[in-house]
Design a protein around this motif. Structure first.
Motif, mmCIF file in Angstrom:
data_model
loop_
_atom_site.group_PDB
_atom_site.id
_atom_site.type_symbol
_atom_site.label_atom_id
_atom_site.label_comp_id
_atom_site.label_asym_id
_atom_site.label_seq_id
_atom_site.Cartn_x
_atom_site.Cartn_y
_atom_site.Cartn_z
ATOM 1 N N ALA A 60 14.531 43.794 38.156
ATOM 2 C CA ALA A 60 13.603 42.722 37.795
ATOM 3 C C ALA A 60 14.109 41.377 38.282
ATOM 4 O O ALA A 60 13.317 40.490 38.623
ATOM 5 C CB ALA A 60 13.405 42.696 36.278
ATOM 6 N N ASP A 61 15.415 41.218 38.322
ATOM 7 C CA ASP A 61 16.021 39.963 38.779
ATOM 8 C C ASP A 61 16.100 39.878 40.296
ATOM 9 O O ASP A 61 16.435 38.827 40.838
ATOM 10 C CB ASP A 61 17.430 39.829 38.188
ATOM 11 N N ARG A 129 9.538 41.407 33.651
ATOM 12 C CA ARG A 129 10.624 40.517 34.094
ATOM 13 C C ARG A 129 10.939 39.508 32.998
ATOM 14 O O ARG A 129 12.100 39.249 32.690
ATOM 15 C CB ARG A 129 10.224 39.791 35.381
#
Length: 223
Positions: A60-61, A129
């Motif tokens: 997600a990062d 996220r």
């Protein structure tokens, strides 16, 4: 305002009824954990759920970054311990089979073939996220890229990341055998940004549609 909210909290239906961030986070966490507990744990009963969630957070990062399973494994060493390449493969597979994550393969435009290594990953919903990372701001370019990727999936038969020489075209979207080449940028206000974004499109020597999407303007078919 609505688009900014979508970029931050995603498109899960019930989020529109929630006014504060804690309620949104709780709701998204409930959705994510329900998927993990009901589907992932049932299909993969021996999976390390803590390492699984760390992998999900790492991806997600890093949405929109070219990567590989070995790079993900190496990156996780710095955020909580070693996760083998085999385990990463299992976790990524579980995220994809439960529609939490998408993989965009790379396509060699000149060679007209898919490449076996180095792909990009995108979230099926950007709200995850926010829940996984607690981030409201930052990485706006990749979040916009994620949104464009999801919309291209709705409109085209298949979508990949384009490679032309040493340069990259964000997306090659194909329908009825006809490709459309799409670049995504937060802004092209500077001359350097315009050159960087247009250069890969100009390197493609055919007459198929070539589009540059930004937050402000739509550029098409640069000469």
């Amino acid at each position: 305002t609505l688009f900014d909210r979508y970029l931050t909290y995603g498109g899960m239906p019930y989020t529109v009824n929630l006014a504060d961030e804690q309620s949104i986070s709780d709701y998204l966490g409930g959705v994510f954990n329900t998927v993990v507990m009901v589907d992932v744990a049932r299909r993969h009963p021996r999976m390390n759920m803590q390492a699984f969630q760390r992998t999900a957070s790492f991806l997600a990062d890093n949405i929109g970054n070219v990567t590989s399973l070995s790079r993900i494994s190496s990156g996780l060493k710095g955020v909580g311990g070693t996760v083998s390449v085999g385990a990463v493969s299992e976790y990524v597979g579980a995220l994809m089979e439960n529609y939490l994550l998408c993989k965009a393969p790379r396509f060699n435009i000149k060679g007209r073939e898919y490449l076996e290594t180095l792909e990009k990953y995108y979230l099926e919903d950007l709200g995850f996220r926010f829940w996984l990372l607690g981030k409201r701001q930052g990485d706006i370019g990749h979040r916009i890229e994620n949104v464009v990727y999801l919309e291209l999936l709705r409109r085209f038969t298949n979508v990949s990341v384009g490679k032309i020489g040493q340069a990259e075209v964000d997306f090659v979207a194909v329908k009825d055998g006809i490709p459309t080449y799409v670049q995504v940028a937060q802004s092209v206000m500077s001359e350097d940004a315009r050159k960087r974004e247009f250069s890969p499109l100009r390197a493609i020597k055919n007459n198929h549609p070539k589009i540059l999407l930004t937050l402000c303007l739509l550029y098409t078919s640069p000469s």
